[in-house]
Design a protein around this motif. Structure first.
Motif, PDB file in Angstrom:
ATOM      1  N   GLU A   5     -30.410 -19.284  10.824  1.00 18.17           N
ATOM      2  CA  GLU A   5     -30.533 -18.083  10.037  1.00 18.17           C
ATOM      3  C   GLU A   5     -30.654 -18.383   8.536  1.00 18.17           C
ATOM      4  OE1 GLU A   5     -31.005 -14.256   8.805  1.00 18.17           O
ATOM      5  OE2 GLU A   5     -31.219 -15.065  10.710  1.00 18.17           O
ATOM      6  N   ALA A   6     -29.785 -19.569   8.072  1.00 14.07           N
ATOM      7  CA  ALA A   6     -29.727 -20.070   6.852  1.00 14.07           C
ATOM      8  C   ALA A   6     -31.390 -20.498   6.598  1.00 14.07           C
ATOM      9  CB  ALA A   6     -28.875 -21.099   6.477  1.00 14.07           C
ATOM     10  N   ALA A   7     -31.853 -21.357   7.499  1.00  9.76           N
ATOM     11  CA  ALA A   7     -33.141 -21.823   7.399  1.00  9.76           C
ATOM     12  C   ALA A   7     -34.377 -20.791   7.022  1.00  9.76           C
ATOM     13  CB  ALA A   7     -33.468 -22.766   8.626  1.00  9.76           C
ATOM     14  N   LYS A   8     -34.059 -19.736   7.754  1.00 10.17           N
ATOM     15  CA  LYS A   8     -34.966 -18.533   7.625  1.00 10.17           C
ATOM     16  C   LYS A   8     -34.995 -17.697   6.131  1.00 10.17           C
ATOM     17  CE  LYS A   8     -35.974 -14.195   9.968  1.00 10.17           C
ATOM     18  NZ  LYS A   8     -35.820 -13.360  10.875  1.00 10.17           N
ATOM     19  N   TYR A  10     -33.717 -19.379   3.399  1.00  9.54           N
ATOM     20  CA  TYR A  10     -34.495 -20.303   2.226  1.00  9.54           C
ATOM     21  C   TYR A  10     -35.856 -20.467   2.378  1.00  9.54           C
ATOM     22  CZ  TYR A  10     -29.512 -22.585   1.986  1.00  9.54           C
ATOM     23  OH  TYR A  10     -28.276 -22.763   1.574  1.00  9.54           O
ATOM     24  N   ARG A  11     -36.516 -20.270   3.727  1.00  8.30           N
ATOM     25  CA  ARG A  11     -37.823 -20.359   3.895  1.00  8.30           C
ATOM     26  C   ARG A  11     -38.520 -18.826   3.012  1.00  8.30           C
ATOM     27  NH1 ARG A  11     -39.497 -25.333   4.825  1.00  8.30           N
ATOM     28  NH2 ARG A  11     -38.842 -26.046   6.796  1.00  8.30           N
ATOM     29  N   HIS A  12     -37.768 -18.046   3.382  1.00  2.00           N
ATOM     30  CA  HIS A  12     -38.096 -16.464   2.533  1.00  2.00           C
ATOM     31  C   HIS A  12     -38.208 -16.677   1.241  1.00  2.00           C
ATOM     32  CE1 HIS A  12     -38.746 -12.387   2.302  1.00  2.00           C
ATOM     33  NE2 HIS A  12     -37.493 -12.205   1.439  1.00  2.00           N
ATOM     34  N   GLN A  13     -36.981 -17.479   0.760  1.00  3.19           N
ATOM     35  CA  GLN A  13     -36.688 -17.624  -0.690  1.00  3.19           C
ATOM     36  C   GLN A  13     -37.679 -18.350  -1.300  1.00  3.19           C
ATOM     37  OE1 GLN A  13     -34.486 -15.806  -2.592  1.00  3.19           O
ATOM     38  NE2 GLN A  13     -35.972 -16.614  -4.027  1.00  3.19           N
ATOM     39  N   ALA A  14     -38.206 -19.327  -0.648  1.00  2.00           N
ATOM     40  CA  ALA A  14     -39.246 -20.448  -1.043  1.00  2.00           C
ATOM     41  C   ALA A  14     -40.723 -19.585  -1.189  1.00  2.00           C
ATOM     42  CB  ALA A  14     -39.466 -21.611   0.110  1.00  2.00           C
ATOM     43  N   GLU A  15     -40.832 -18.699  -0.220  1.00  2.00           N
ATOM     44  CA  GLU A  15     -42.062 -17.885  -0.515  1.00  2.00           C
ATOM     45  C   GLU A  15     -41.903 -17.064  -1.461  1.00  2.00           C
ATOM     46  OE1 GLU A  15     -42.622 -15.702   3.351  1.00  2.00           O
ATOM     47  OE2 GLU A  15     -42.376 -17.789   4.534  1.00  2.00           O
ATOM     48  N   ALA A  16     -41.052 -16.271  -1.660  1.00  2.00           N
ATOM     49  CA  ALA A  16     -40.954 -15.554  -3.041  1.00  2.00           C
ATOM     50  C   ALA A  16     -41.174 -16.410  -4.313  1.00  2.00           C
ATOM     51  CB  ALA A  16     -39.449 -14.744  -2.957  1.00  2.00           C
ATOM     52  N   MET A  43     -34.175 -27.405   1.419  1.00  2.00           N
ATOM     53  CA  MET A  43     -32.824 -26.917   2.048  1.00  2.00           C
ATOM     54  C   MET A  43     -33.358 -26.428   3.570  1.00  2.00           C
ATOM     55  SD  MET A  43     -30.834 -25.638  -1.235  1.00  2.00           S
ATOM     56  CE  MET A  43     -32.016 -24.380  -1.682  1.00  2.00           C
ATOM     57  N   ALA A  44     -34.308 -25.630   3.711  1.00  2.00           N
ATOM     58  CA  ALA A  44     -34.526 -25.087   4.935  1.00  2.00           C
ATOM     59  C   ALA A  44     -34.628 -26.204   6.067  1.00  2.00           C
ATOM     60  CB  ALA A  44     -35.795 -24.103   4.788  1.00  2.00           C
TER      61      ALA A  44
END
Length: 62
Positions: A5-8, A10-16, A43-44
């Motif tokens: 869930e944390a990885a998800k 972090y990936r979402h934040q990277a996309e943003a 981090m993800a």
């Protein structure tokens, strides 16, 4: 929150951050957002590794 869930998140934040970078006209600002996106991708990746191999996770303090 688990590692996956944390990885998800972090990936979402990277996309943003990448989306914001695309909107920036100033190269320095755009590059800053891209560096932040890369850091969140890293981090993800770490969280994903820990999800696959829990032995990599730091031990809780006693």
């Amino acid at each position: 929150m688990g590692y996956a869930e944390a990885a998800k998140r972090y990936r979402h934040q990277a996309e943003a951050f990448r989306a914001k970078a695309d909107l920036m006209r100033d190269e320095t600002t755009r590059n800053s957002y891209l560096r932040m996106a890369n850091a969140y991708d890293g981090m993800a990746a770490n969280e994903e590794r820990m999800a696959r191999d829990p032995g990599l996770a730091p031990k809780a303090a006693e």
